[in-house]
Scaffold this active site. Sequence first.
Site, PDB file in Angstrom:
ATOM      1  N   ARG A 148      11.186 108.314  11.245  1.00 15.14           N
ATOM      2  CA  ARG A 148      11.905 107.069  11.573  1.00 15.14           C
ATOM      3  C   ARG A 148      12.554 107.153  12.950  1.00 15.14           C
ATOM      4  O   ARG A 148      12.670 106.158  13.653  1.00 15.14           O
ATOM      5  CB  ARG A 148      12.944 106.744  10.478  1.00 15.14           C
ATOM      6  CG  ARG A 148      13.786 105.522  10.773  1.00 15.14           C
ATOM      7  CD  ARG A 148      14.417 104.885   9.523  1.00 15.14           C
ATOM      8  NE  ARG A 148      14.995 105.848   8.602  1.00 15.14           N
ATOM      9  CZ  ARG A 148      16.123 106.542   8.825  1.00 15.14           C
ATOM     10  NH1 ARG A 148      16.805 106.358   9.937  1.00 15.14           N
ATOM     11  NH2 ARG A 148      16.559 107.410   7.937  1.00 15.14           N
ATOM     12  N   TYR A 151       9.636  79.460  18.506  1.00 19.05           N
ATOM     13  CA  TYR A 151       8.786  79.844  17.372  1.00 19.05           C
ATOM     14  C   TYR A 151       9.600  79.610  16.090  1.00 19.05           C
ATOM     15  O   TYR A 151      10.774  80.008  16.022  1.00 19.05           O
ATOM     16  CB  TYR A 151       8.396  81.319  17.524  1.00 19.05           C
ATOM     17  CG  TYR A 151       7.803  81.938  16.287  1.00 19.05           C
ATOM     18  CD1 TYR A 151       6.548  81.547  15.829  1.00 19.05           C
ATOM     19  CD2 TYR A 151       8.502  82.888  15.558  1.00 19.05           C
ATOM     20  CE1 TYR A 151       6.017  82.105  14.685  1.00 19.05           C
ATOM     21  CE2 TYR A 151       7.972  83.452  14.410  1.00 19.05           C
ATOM     22  CZ  TYR A 151       6.727  83.045  13.982  1.00 19.05           C
ATOM     23  OH  TYR A 151       6.205  83.590  12.849  1.00 19.05           O
ATOM     24  N   ASP A 160      10.475  85.936  25.072  1.00 22.50           N
ATOM     25  CA  ASP A 160       9.414  86.202  24.098  1.00 22.50           C
ATOM     26  C   ASP A 160       8.094  85.902  24.818  1.00 22.50           C
ATOM     27  O   ASP A 160       7.769  84.752  25.096  1.00 22.50           O
ATOM     28  CB  ASP A 160       9.607  85.294  22.874  1.00 22.50           C
ATOM     29  CG  ASP A 160       8.544  85.530  21.799  1.00 22.50           C
ATOM     30  OD1 ASP A 160       7.461  86.045  22.129  1.00 22.50           O
ATOM     31  OD2 ASP A 160       8.795  85.173  20.634  1.00 22.50           O
ATOM     32  N   LYS A 167      -0.205  89.513  17.509  1.00 20.29           N
ATOM     33  CA  LYS A 167      -1.040  88.469  18.086  1.00 20.29           C
ATOM     34  C   LYS A 167      -2.065  89.059  19.068  1.00 20.29           C
ATOM     35  O   LYS A 167      -2.908  89.819  18.648  1.00 20.29           O
ATOM     36  CB  LYS A 167      -0.149  87.403  18.718  1.00 20.29           C
ATOM     37  CG  LYS A 167       1.050  86.976  17.832  1.00 20.29           C
ATOM     38  CD  LYS A 167       0.620  86.314  16.548  1.00 20.29           C
ATOM     39  CE  LYS A 167       1.749  86.130  15.533  1.00 20.29           C
ATOM     40  NZ  LYS A 167       2.964  85.489  16.016  1.00 20.29           N
TER      41      LYS A 167
HETATM   42  C1  LIG Z   1       4.224  85.364  15.601  1.00 16.33           C
HETATM   43  C2  LIG Z   1       5.320  85.206  16.554  1.00 16.33           C
HETATM   44  C3  LIG Z   1       6.554  85.847  16.358  1.00 16.33           C
HETATM   45  C4  LIG Z   1       6.864  86.652  15.109  1.00 16.33           C
HETATM   46  O1  LIG Z   1       6.080  87.784  15.021  1.00 16.33           O
HETATM   47  P1  LIG Z   1       5.695  88.515  13.615  1.00 16.33           P
HETATM   48  O2  LIG Z   1       4.919  89.694  14.089  1.00 16.33           O
HETATM   49  O3  LIG Z   1       4.903  87.529  12.805  1.00 16.33           O
HETATM   50  O4  LIG Z   1       6.965  88.872  12.942  1.00 16.33           O
HETATM   51  C5  LIG Z   1       7.533  85.693  17.336  1.00 16.33           C
HETATM   52  N1  LIG Z   1       7.319  84.935  18.421  1.00 16.33           N
HETATM   53  C6  LIG Z   1       6.155  84.295  18.642  1.00 16.33           C
HETATM   54  C7  LIG Z   1       5.990  83.480  19.878  1.00 16.33           C
HETATM   55  C8  LIG Z   1       5.114  84.401  17.719  1.00 16.33           C
HETATM   56  O5  LIG Z   1       3.966  83.753  17.943  1.00 16.33           O
END
Ligand SMILES: *Cc1c(COP(=O)(O)O)cnc(C)c1O
Length: 372
Positions: free
Chosen positions: A47, A99, A171, A196
């Site tokens: 961890r 998001y 982000d 993603k």
């Molecule tokens: C999918 C997404 C998230 C969240 O990510 P997870 O891996 O599903 O927890 C945050 N910001 C954006 C822009 C996203 O597309």
Amino acid sequence: MKIETLAVHAGHGIDSTTGAVALPIYLSTTFERSKDGSYPQGYDYIRSNNPNRDALERCLCELEGGVAAAAFSSGSAATMSVFQALQPGNHIIAPNDAYSGTSLLLREIVAPWGLEVSFVDLTNLSQVQEAIKANTKLIWVETPSNPLLKVTDIVKISAIAHQANALCVCDNTWATPIGQNPLKLGADLVVHSTTKYLGGHSDVLGGVVIAKVEDDFFNKIKNIQKIGGAVASPFDCWLVMRGIQTLPYRMRGHTENAMKVADFLNNHPQVEAVHYPGLKQHLGYQIAVEQMQLFGGMLSFQVKGGRDKAFEVVAKALLFTRATSLGGVESFIEHRASIEGVGTRTPENLLRVSIGLEHADDLIDDLNQALD
Ligand SMILES: *Cc1c(COP(=O)(O)O)cnc(C)c1O
């Protein structure tokens, strides 16, 4: 070195004990101490740290131009760590089209802990300026936004944040480090959902925070990672590292296809509006040209005929998969208002698509028959 070279090599190396070219996956939960009680390799417990996570964090630093990174078990856990590093009484400015998971997190978890949140239109700089308070500590940016692909000026928002002694956090999930580098545009921290484009194959969940400077705030995030425990597993880190090696070429393919699909939709009589930052008519086109190297593979469009027509198009799609999420090699289509649920601001006739790496002609043929 150039981004293609970094994507292939950053964080990778020949394994010194076996000569393995591909990074081994270290599943060991614990590591042996020396007789004097020290940990000579720097690892003690999974961890706290792990060679695969280390490699991924080093790789992402190089790609974004940061100095330190913390990898989490999801993008949402990475987002959460940034807010957890603040204090009750601090004020956060966030986009009103963030998001949906980030908005939920702010409304349902962060705000009840005593942090104040203002949701504003980040593309309207005077609205952002007016939202600044004495206790504003952080401006959260997400650009291009979801699902309208609105483009926020990272240079200008960072300047507003810094003037107020606040941090600017971006982000960068949709643009990826190939399409946009927020740290070079003034942001202090970058967050990614590696689920993603970085993973890129719809088979791994993960997230990361990358810092421009290793200061007290970032050390708190590192502590939240280690003590809070929402860490990325060794195999998940390994999968993301493998995905990243082809990221520059995939992003070029996603962008090329998305541009063609956007042009097609833009000229279709059943389509009311197309939202893609690469289209000259898009409100954020000029800023996108200045701050993005690639426009990316995400776009949304509104059909004539409202919700019913939107559902009909999704039902008729054959090549596009009806699924949420994005950034994989396969194309997805979804009725975004349905997934966001009650209280959504998303128009009912809007469909969001994640353009994959199939041939653009096949994607266009599919949308053409679905719209017919
Ligand atoms: C999918 C997404 C998230 C969240 O990510 P997870 O891996 O599903 O927890 C945050 N910001 C954006 C822009 C996203 O597309």
